[in-house]
Write a protein that holds these residues in place. Sequence first.
Motif, short mmCIF file in Angstrom:
data_model
loop_
_atom_site.label_atom_id
_atom_site.label_comp_id
_atom_site.label_asym_id
_atom_site.label_seq_id
_atom_site.Cartn_x
_atom_site.Cartn_y
_atom_site.Cartn_z
N PRO A 190 -2.35 -15.23 20.85
CA PRO A 190 -2.90 -13.99 21.05
C PRO A 190 -3.25 -13.28 19.84
O PRO A 190 -2.28 -13.25 19.29
N HIS A 191 -4.15 -12.81 19.58
CA HIS A 191 -4.50 -12.00 18.32
C HIS A 191 -4.71 -12.63 17.07
O HIS A 191 -4.56 -12.08 16.08
N LYS A 192 -4.71 -14.12 17.20
CA LYS A 192 -4.54 -14.87 16.01
C LYS A 192 -5.14 -16.06 16.03
O LYS A 192 -4.89 -16.87 16.94
N ILE A 193 -6.00 -16.70 15.22
CA ILE A 193 -6.33 -17.87 15.06
C ILE A 193 -6.08 -18.61 14.02
O ILE A 193 -6.53 -18.17 12.82
N THR A 194 -5.51 -19.76 13.85
CA THR A 194 -5.22 -20.46 12.76
C THR A 194 -6.04 -21.81 12.52
O THR A 194 -6.04 -22.79 13.53
N THR A 195 -6.67 -22.05 11.45
CA THR A 195 -7.56 -23.25 11.28
C THR A 195 -7.14 -24.03 10.05
O THR A 195 -6.97 -23.49 9.18
N GLU A 196 -6.62 -25.11 10.37
CA GLU A 196 -6.32 -26.01 9.09
C GLU A 196 -7.41 -27.31 9.09
O GLU A 196 -7.81 -27.95 10.18
N ILE A 197 -7.71 -27.17 7.97
CA ILE A 197 -8.53 -28.51 7.71
C ILE A 197 -7.93 -29.32 6.69
O ILE A 197 -7.49 -29.07 5.60
N MET A 198 -7.71 -30.54 6.94
CA MET A 198 -6.91 -31.69 6.09
C MET A 198 -8.03 -32.84 5.84
O MET A 198 -8.38 -33.32 6.74
N ASP A 199 -7.92 -33.21 4.52
CA ASP A 199 -8.79 -34.30 4.56
C ASP A 199 -7.97 -35.29 3.52
O ASP A 199 -7.11 -34.89 2.76
N LYS A 200 -8.55 -36.57 3.35
CA LYS A 200 -8.33 -37.66 2.40
C LYS A 200 -9.29 -37.54 1.60
O LYS A 200 -10.55 -37.86 1.97
N GLY A 201 -9.15 -37.35 0.46
CA GLY A 201 -10.22 -37.28 -0.45
C GLY A 201 -9.83 -37.09 -2.19
O GLY A 201 -8.49 -37.35 -2.13
N PRO A 202 -10.60 -36.83 -2.91
CA PRO A 202 -10.50 -36.77 -4.36
C PRO A 202 -9.62 -35.81 -4.62
O PRO A 202 -8.85 -35.76 -5.67
N GLY A 203 -9.33 -34.57 -3.74
CA GLY A 203 -8.38 -33.41 -4.08
C GLY A 203 -9.03 -32.51 -5.36
O GLY A 203 -10.28 -32.71 -5.29
N ILE A 204 -8.44 -31.36 -5.51
CA ILE A 204 -9.14 -30.35 -6.18
C ILE A 204 -7.97 -30.32 -7.37
O ILE A 204 -6.81 -29.88 -7.33
N ALA A 205 -8.64 -30.53 -8.62
CA ALA A 205 -7.73 -30.52 -9.81
C ALA A 205 -7.39 -29.14 -9.94
O ALA A 205 -6.25 -28.76 -10.50
N GLY B 263 -6.54 -37.09 -5.98
CA GLY B 263 -6.37 -38.46 -5.56
C GLY B 263 -5.83 -38.92 -4.00
O GLY B 263 -5.73 -39.78 -3.63
N GLU B 264 -5.45 -37.75 -3.54
CA GLU B 264 -4.90 -37.91 -2.20
C GLU B 264 -5.61 -37.07 -1.24
O GLU B 264 -6.09 -37.60 -0.25
N GLY B 265 -5.80 -35.63 -1.29
CA GLY B 265 -6.70 -35.09 -0.51
C GLY B 265 -6.25 -33.55 -0.54
O GLY B 265 -5.39 -33.08 -1.56
N THR B 266 -6.83 -32.99 0.23
CA THR B 266 -6.66 -31.38 0.35
C THR B 266 -6.17 -30.67 1.77
O THR B 266 -6.96 -31.20 2.66
N THR B 267 -5.58 -29.53 1.87
CA THR B 267 -5.60 -29.08 3.09
C THR B 267 -5.79 -27.58 3.08
O THR B 267 -5.17 -26.93 1.95
N VAL B 268 -6.59 -27.22 3.83
CA VAL B 268 -6.84 -25.63 3.61
C VAL B 268 -6.28 -25.12 4.84
O VAL B 268 -6.83 -25.44 6.03
N LYS B 269 -5.75 -24.00 4.89
CA LYS B 269 -5.17 -23.25 6.17
C LYS B 269 -5.93 -21.93 6.03
O LYS B 269 -5.75 -20.95 5.31
N MET B 270 -6.57 -21.50 7.01
CA MET B 270 -7.19 -20.18 7.20
C MET B 270 -6.57 -19.27 8.57
O MET B 270 -6.52 -20.05 9.53
N VAL B 271 -6.19 -18.10 8.19
CA VAL B 271 -5.72 -17.33 9.41
C VAL B 271 -6.76 -16.13 9.66
O VAL B 271 -7.11 -15.44 8.78
N ASN B 272 -7.05 -15.88 10.83
CA ASN B 272 -7.87 -14.85 11.26
C ASN B 272 -7.05 -13.96 12.26
O ASN B 272 -6.83 -14.56 13.49
N TYR B 273 -6.76 -12.63 12.13
CA TYR B 273 -6.41 -11.75 13.06
C TYR B 273 -7.38 -11.13 13.96
O TYR B 273 -8.58 -10.82 13.31
N PHE B 274 -7.09 -10.69 15.18
CA PHE B 274 -8.33 -9.97 15.59
C PHE B 274 -7.57 -8.97 16.75
O PHE B 274 -6.35 -9.17 17.18
#
Lengths: 136, 113
Positions: A65-80, A125-136
């Motif tokens: 309720p009133h919050k959406i959390t989006t997580e995007i996890m990847d296996k990849g080169p990562g961000i230096a 060399g492993e990957g990146t995880t992005v977590k985003m939260v939107n309130y409404f």
Amino acid sequence: MNLEFNIEGGNFSRAGHASSEVKKMLKQLGIDARCIKSIVIALYEGEVNVVAHAYEGRILVKMEPHKITTEIMDKGPGIADIELAMQEGYSTASKAVREMGFGAGMGLANMKKNTDELTIESTVGEGTTVKMVNYF
Amino acid sequence: MKVSELIEKLNLQVISGEKGLDREISGAYVSDLLSDVMGNARENQIWITLQVHQNVMAIASLKDLAAVILVKGLQPHKSTIQHSNEEQIPLLSTTDSTFELSGKLYALLNDSQ
């Protein structure tokens, strides 16, 4: 309620598929239209980043309720250097990806502008995880 | 103004997405950078671009755009046409350059207000 999607690295024909499904779902749930627009922008950018840079990824959308959390996890080169990657106009996208009109270095900035909270964790060399939260 | 009226007035060619010709236009956005369109285009706008791949239609759908116009007689990929039909978002074509088409469209939309 939770939703989960897989993203295939390098497959641009599927880019946007998860974002489209999430958009439909949020509309059905009657979530505020402005909030849906923001989440769709941020999620699409995240999806394209995995397609353009990583080998594979997963999206988890958690609706509360009133919050959406989006997580995007990847296996990849990562961000230096995350700070550098956040700068508008900075991109490591390939020439082919740029020719398609992607890789303008606006993706992460779009994600930041359209979410209330954005956290990026990455291991080179492993990957990146992005977590985003939107309130409404 | 509806997409169908615009087609007539600007002499555009309809490539696909005929089911969306009744869509109402709120304005237009011109860009070939997809993140720019994703971040800044607004609902019911026309998108003028030279990009011809299917991601254009994915974005048009996510952003609820009224139609996409390809400039300079550029031809879309088959998958772009398919996506346009599925999403019922018209894919249109002009032989004009982006500059010429934008000028005409700007004048037309301003006059109609």
